[in-house]
Design a protein around this motif. Sequence first.
Motif, mmCIF file in Angstrom:
data_model
loop_
_atom_site.group_PDB
_atom_site.id
_atom_site.type_symbol
_atom_site.label_atom_id
_atom_site.label_comp_id
_atom_site.label_asym_id
_atom_site.label_seq_id
_atom_site.Cartn_x
_atom_site.Cartn_y
_atom_site.Cartn_z
ATOM 1 N N ALA A 4 0.824 -1.246 0.077
ATOM 2 C CA ALA A 4 -0.047 0.105 -0.033
ATOM 3 C C ALA A 4 0.771 0.713 0.303
ATOM 4 N N GLY A 5 1.683 1.453 1.021
ATOM 5 C CA GLY A 5 2.654 2.291 1.055
ATOM 6 C C GLY A 5 3.995 2.742 0.006
ATOM 7 N N TYR A 6 3.966 2.017 -0.856
ATOM 8 C CA TYR A 6 5.280 1.923 -1.693
ATOM 9 C C TYR A 6 3.678 1.786 -3.755
ATOM 10 N N ALA A 7 3.450 1.454 -3.558
ATOM 11 C CA ALA A 7 2.020 1.285 -4.764
ATOM 12 C C ALA A 7 2.588 0.667 -5.541
ATOM 13 N N PHE A 8 2.523 -1.159 -4.953
ATOM 14 C CA PHE A 8 2.398 -2.375 -5.928
ATOM 15 C C PHE A 8 1.436 -2.468 -6.977
ATOM 16 N N PRO A 9 2.041 -2.658 -7.904
ATOM 17 C CA PRO A 9 0.706 -2.427 -9.171
ATOM 18 C C PRO A 9 -0.021 -3.758 -8.771
ATOM 19 N N HIS A 10 -1.475 -4.169 -9.114
ATOM 20 C CA HIS A 10 -2.193 -5.609 -9.643
ATOM 21 C C HIS A 10 -2.064 -5.920 -10.399
ATOM 22 N N VAL A 11 -1.719 -5.395 -11.631
ATOM 23 C CA VAL A 11 -1.541 -6.365 -13.153
ATOM 24 C C VAL A 11 0.465 -6.090 -13.769
ATOM 25 N N PHE A 12 0.965 -6.680 -14.345
ATOM 26 C CA PHE A 12 1.896 -6.757 -15.059
ATOM 27 C C PHE A 12 1.770 -6.918 -16.905
ATOM 28 N N ALA A 13 2.685 -7.081 -17.414
ATOM 29 C CA ALA A 13 2.960 -7.370 -19.402
ATOM 30 C C ALA A 13 3.747 -7.084 -19.341
#
Length: 788
Positions: free
Chosen positions: A52-61
């Motif tokens: 949450a604090g470092y904005a980990f993404p939800h989707v990658f490609a």
Amino acid sequence: MKALRRKLLRELWGARGQLLAIALLVACAVATFVGAMGTWRALERAQAAYYAGYAFPHVFAECRRAPEPVARRAALLPGVAEVETRVGAQVTLEVPGLGEPASALLTSLPDDGAPRLSRLHLRSGRSLAPDRAGEVLVSESFAQANHLAQGARLVAVINGRRQALTVVGVALSPEHLFVLAPGAFVPDDRHFGVLWMARTPLATALDLKDAFSSIAVRLAPGAPSGPVLAGLDRLLAPWGGQGAYERARHPSHRYVSDEIAQLRALATLIPAIFLGVAAFLVGVALSRLVALQRTHLGTLKALGYGDLRLALHYAGFPLLTVLPGAAAGSAGGFLMGAGLARVYARYYRFPALRYTLDLDVVALATALALAAALAGAAGAIRRAARLPPAAAMRPEAPPTYRPSALERLGLGRHLSPAGRMVLRDLGRRPLRTALSCAGMATAVGVMVVASFMRDATHLLVTQQFDVAAREDVTVGFTQVVRSADALRELRALPGVTAAEGWRAVPVSLRAGHRSYRTALVGLAPGASLHRVVDGGGRAVPVPPRGLLLSLRLAETLGVAPGDALRVELLEGTRAAADLPVAATVDDLLGVQATLAAPALARLAGDGELVTGAWLAIDPARQDALLARLRAAPRVASVALRGPTLASLAKMIDDSLLWFTTLLGFFAVVIAAGVVYNAARVALAERERELATLRVVGFTVGETWRVVAGAVGAQLLLAVPLGWLVGAGFVGLTARATASELMRLPALVTRGNCAAAALVVLAAAGAVALHARRWLARLDLVAVLKAKE
């Protein structure tokens, strides 16, 4: 009530040895529960806070090369909150003080050094300067393993060109909690790391100006990932897209999540075993106390004490036994959890991993221990409360002295008088004998599990490096190349004695409504350096036609040999075809989808290409070979067998040493507690008989052999049963700890069965020797005095 309290305290003091054994078992159960649950909570909290604090993404490609306008179209997909693009590649490195070549994932940061997604946590040094090319940040694990600090110089081969790099800082990223090289299953921090470089100079070096090679997406709250995955696949398909995937499929996230799941299993399985044994011991001890105090109960009821009051009085026995054990277990659990957190902090790179003693966990552990103890004592408490006063004032009816079932079988015919006493005692109390044997068998079973973890892990390593992966060097290329040309060049290098190519293609496997994204690996039929092996260490040949699937992958997709599977390539020609499942393999590492190299070439339609190669080499010429590979422009990574094995051995020692030691200690505690309880109960119930033996001329040693014989007979029955219990525990542990990344074989060997039996016998022997002192201090006159 004061009189009952004094009575309870006196009885607790009189049975202090038995209560200490029970309290130790409770302490072990509570410590495991508090330590494992607290550590898993600490990992979950640290993971959630970091994401949450470092904005980990939800989707990658990932893709080969896509123009920036594609990212703007991706940002318009329904459910997308934010998009960030990057460029990157895997590169080889020259590291000061490291003789072997290292490799790294070199990825970009915005030129201002402030990414919106997957923000970096700077451990030391400074951020990248926007106007200075050649500056990099280094992942903490790689920096620590190679003693890199601010100002260190590296040389990287980027897109075939050597470039000098200067380390300006050490950083952490939520995308690399667990730093692992592509295709590896164990970290090698000395030879693989992550580097971050400013976007403009890196894009220039990779010929990716105004383009990107990977994209990260943050979803809007509550938005489903499915439409975004499909939309990214559609947008990136013309640009070499390799298939979008969600956070759950991210390698680093999967490793941490699987570890948390294993801790949950540990926090459930082991405490349940210990609390079950503790409940049994509480029940036996309290049943003996109620039986011995039969006339006392009648007197108390005649004086006006009600059933409820007496039930509460006897319930105090398990309560005051459990509470000290729970307190000691909570303290031990805190120490255990803190130690576990330190181990995990060496492998999972959180900005902060703090273990705290959660009071609700302590309360839950204590409540479970109390519930188990009360459940074990419920029968004795109920008998005490329901015993009619008139019946209680009369002595208990003497036991029926007739030949037991064991004697009727003729087992006592050739025994000495002491042996027949032991046989009769076991036969006349079959339930208690069975429960005592079950407790001792549990100790043997726990010890078998401790040996299983060590032996199964070493078997997995042996199979992986001696049977399956027998190559000395693994080489990865920057892009797919023609198989014949690449292997010919590799075989011409100094020291190379054999070379085999392999190709990995990202694919989507579909069976009805089920799908799975993975890499389809093409192997040459008859390959000998790198083979597919099953859990028993047997090599499984790659079928000339059809897929060879890991059994776990086949179960996930719901297919079996003979079924058809839709295979969709996610790169190159993006061909698709229905292929039969030729066979499945119950392997131990990862989930594999394998196809013969010629069949994969026909499916892809682009010829026989390879992604990398496995090499067998002459050790005497290793340095010359590594120097050539380090300078080769098309080589993206080089992995050596020796360092990988060393890293794996260190990881096993760190993670398994505490666990096997802990289980071994637990097994000794169970064995000592159960045997101590059995010996004390035998002595208390047979004081008059044993004193009579002393009076008629038996020595202390001869009398002791009657008690020790009963315990020894129970042990002889318990050890084979314990091996079966151990096999069951091993199966449960193997299933509870299995994941897509690794599965331990349910291994039970003669050696660890023998070792488990010896440890438990030694603990039981120590208790039995101590019982001799009880007999020596026996007051014969007091015991034989007729009761009024």
